[in-house]
Design a protein around this motif. Structure first.
Motif, PDB file in Angstrom:
ATOM      1  N   LEU A 116     -15.538  20.501   5.918  1.00  0.00           N
ATOM      2  CA  LEU A 116     -16.911  20.649   6.400  1.00  0.00           C
ATOM      3  C   LEU A 116     -16.987  21.578   7.605  1.00  0.00           C
ATOM      4  O   LEU A 116     -17.941  22.346   7.756  1.00  0.00           O
ATOM      5  N   LEU A 117     -15.985  21.523   8.470  1.00  0.00           N
ATOM      6  CA  LEU A 117     -15.970  22.462   9.598  1.00  0.00           C
ATOM      7  C   LEU A 117     -15.863  23.900   9.094  1.00  0.00           C
ATOM      8  O   LEU A 117     -16.533  24.806   9.602  1.00  0.00           O
ATOM      9  N   LYS A 118     -15.037  24.115   8.071  1.00  0.00           N
ATOM     10  CA  LYS A 118     -14.965  25.446   7.466  1.00  0.00           C
ATOM     11  C   LYS A 118     -16.294  25.800   6.796  1.00  0.00           C
ATOM     12  O   LYS A 118     -16.714  26.964   6.795  1.00  0.00           O
ATOM     13  N   GLY A 119     -16.958  24.789   6.237  1.00  0.00           N
ATOM     14  CA  GLY A 119     -18.272  25.008   5.643  1.00  0.00           C
ATOM     15  C   GLY A 119     -19.283  25.484   6.666  1.00  0.00           C
ATOM     16  O   GLY A 119     -20.132  26.345   6.381  1.00  0.00           O
ATOM     17  N   LEU A 120     -19.188  24.926   7.881  1.00  0.00           N
ATOM     18  CA  LEU A 120     -20.061  25.377   8.966  1.00  0.00           C
ATOM     19  C   LEU A 120     -19.736  26.819   9.344  1.00  0.00           C
ATOM     20  O   LEU A 120     -20.636  27.628   9.588  1.00  0.00           O
ATOM     21  N   ASP A 121     -18.445  27.140   9.383  1.00  0.00           N
ATOM     22  CA  ASP A 121     -18.038  28.530   9.637  1.00  0.00           C
ATOM     23  C   ASP A 121     -18.669  29.470   8.602  1.00  0.00           C
ATOM     24  O   ASP A 121     -19.169  30.552   8.935  1.00  0.00           O
TER      25      ASP A 121
END
Length: 442
Positions: A116-121
């Motif tokens: 999800l953090l990569k999704g935010l990126d």
């Protein structure tokens, strides 16, 4: 309770951080900042038409929730409408609530969900390609994303229960969720995640978040309230104010280049006290005010009889917006109406179905904003709630169920299609497009 000394230190830090951020932003190309009580971008007024897309990081994720092709299509649709600002969720906590989303950014430990953090990126990088700005909220008063109640469950602060539990009638949920601000253990957990998020370096661009002008602002929470009842909420006000001052000062210390705001609904989310709105937005580390307008939820327009109750409800909405414009002027800070909505005709959820009163409501809200912009007032923009796009309900009753991946703007606590705008809602899309042209012409 927090000590007086700690409060004084936090207050001083907020003032210093706010001043430093203002000075830095003046010379930061591409960053939205506050100038003379208005939002400004590269020396010019920043006015925008926006939408809520809470699930952006979920679509951008390389994990089970991801659909990057859809993310690209949705951003293209929004850009074509003239939407240039998105309010997205940058947090989410595991919860046993039946209406909670999954996956989430975190559980009770420090092993945050990298997908999800990569999704935010990814969503930030894709927005940058389209010249869009993001407002990222980092907590939630409501439990559809886990939110403050999830933290309280982890710390054992009272009996956990989900919103809408008939054994705990309103305002018990609001009083329970608002315990969060004074729970030291919950604050420690929250601040650890906050530091990790604000201090993050994008896996897509290699750029620290603090240096990314795609982010317009960090937001403390979705609709933080001091409580629901007078008996709990009024004594909790000092703790609520301290939490706002200290949390915003912390963010400014980590990231002095971006603005910070509250996510408040206004007086309706502040024990119906305008003085509460003023006090909550006084800290120098709070750059602008936020406002939400929900006439169905607040009983101003009866969802079972919109035709007969619309006119009187609209008058209340107009007055509500006008009074908060006056508050913003008094504080010398900008104002953003970042949530507003109305249900479809006959409480239907079908994409492309009749939206007569919703379209009328949107036109009214947009008209108020355009008039204030032309008059040089503090209103900088709106984010309608919310963008459903090509997402569709997956079940006949339109309710979200755990494991669903066709995300829409209506969160799991509501029927999928209740307030959200689908890509098939031609008349509403036309209203948004018309407003975008009007704002661009100011």
């Amino acid at each position: 309770m927090l000590s007086r000394r700690r409060l004084l230190v936090a207050g001083a830090a907020a003032m210093a951080a706010g001043g430093a951020a203002a000075e830095t932003a003046k010379f930061s190309s591409g960053f939205v900042a506050v100038k003379d009580g208005h939002l400004s971008l590269d020396g010019k007024p920043y006015r925008f038409v926006g939408a809520n897309l809470w699930y952006g990081a979920w679509l951008g994720s390389p994990g089970v929730s991801g659909d990057r092709a859809r993310l690209g299509r949705e951003l293209d649709r929004l850009k074509a409408l003239g939407v240039t600002n998105l309010r997205i969720l940058g947090a989410g906590e595991t919860s046993p609530a039946k209406v909670a989303i999954s996956p989430t950014f975190r559980g009770p430990g420090e092993d945050y969900d990298q997908d999800l953090l990569k999704g935010l990126d990814v969503v930030l990088a894709e927005m940058a390609k389209r010249g869009m700005k993001a407002v990222i909220y980092v907590n939630n008063f409501w439990d559809w994303s886990g939110g403050m109640p999830a933290y309280l469950r982890w710390t054992g602060n009272g009996e956990w229960f989900q919103q809408g539990d008939p054994a705990h009638p309103w305002p018990e949920f609001a009083d329970y969720s608002a315990r969060f601000y004074g729970d030291t253990k919950a604050q420690d957990l929250f601040r650890h995640y906050l530091r990790a998020l604000v201090g993050r370096v994008s896996s897509v661009t290699g750029k620290p978040y603090r240096d990314d002008p795609t982010i317009m602002a960090w937001q403390l929470a979705n609709e933080p309230r001091p409580g629901g009842s007078e008996a709990f909420g009024v004594p909790n006000l000092p703790t609520y104010y301290r939490w706002i001052a200290e949390t915003s000062a912390l963010i400014k210390s980590l990231d002095p280049r971006h603005m910070v705001t509250t996510g408040s609904e206004g007086a309706m989310g502040c024990l119906q006290r305008e003085a509460c709105v003023v006090e909550a937005h006084k800290p120098a580390s709070i750059d602008y005010l936020t406002l939400h307008v929900w006439p169905n939820n607040w009983g101003w327009i009866d969802p079972k009889n919109q035709p007969a109750t619309y006119a009187a409800g609209e008058a209340k909405c107009r007055d509500y917006v006008t009074r908060h414009i006056a508050i913003a002027k008094g504080l010398g800070k900008p104002l953003v109406i970042e949530e507003f909505g109305l249900i479809r005709e006959d409480r239907a959820f079908t994409p492309g179905g009749p939206t007569t009163h919703r379209d009328r409501f949107y036109r009214m809200m947009f008209g108020l904003v355009e008039a204030d912009m032309k008059a040089g007032g503090p209103l900088a923009g709106t984010n309608f709630w919310a963008w459903n796009g090509e997402g569709r309900a997956q079940h006949a009753d339109a309710w979200f169920k755990m494991g669903d991946r066709a995300y829409v703007g209506d969160p799991p606590q509501e029927e999928q299609g209740l307030f959200g705008v689908f890509d098939a809602d031609a008349s509403t899309l036309a209203v948004v497009r018309e407003h975008a042209k009007a704002v661009a012409a100011i």
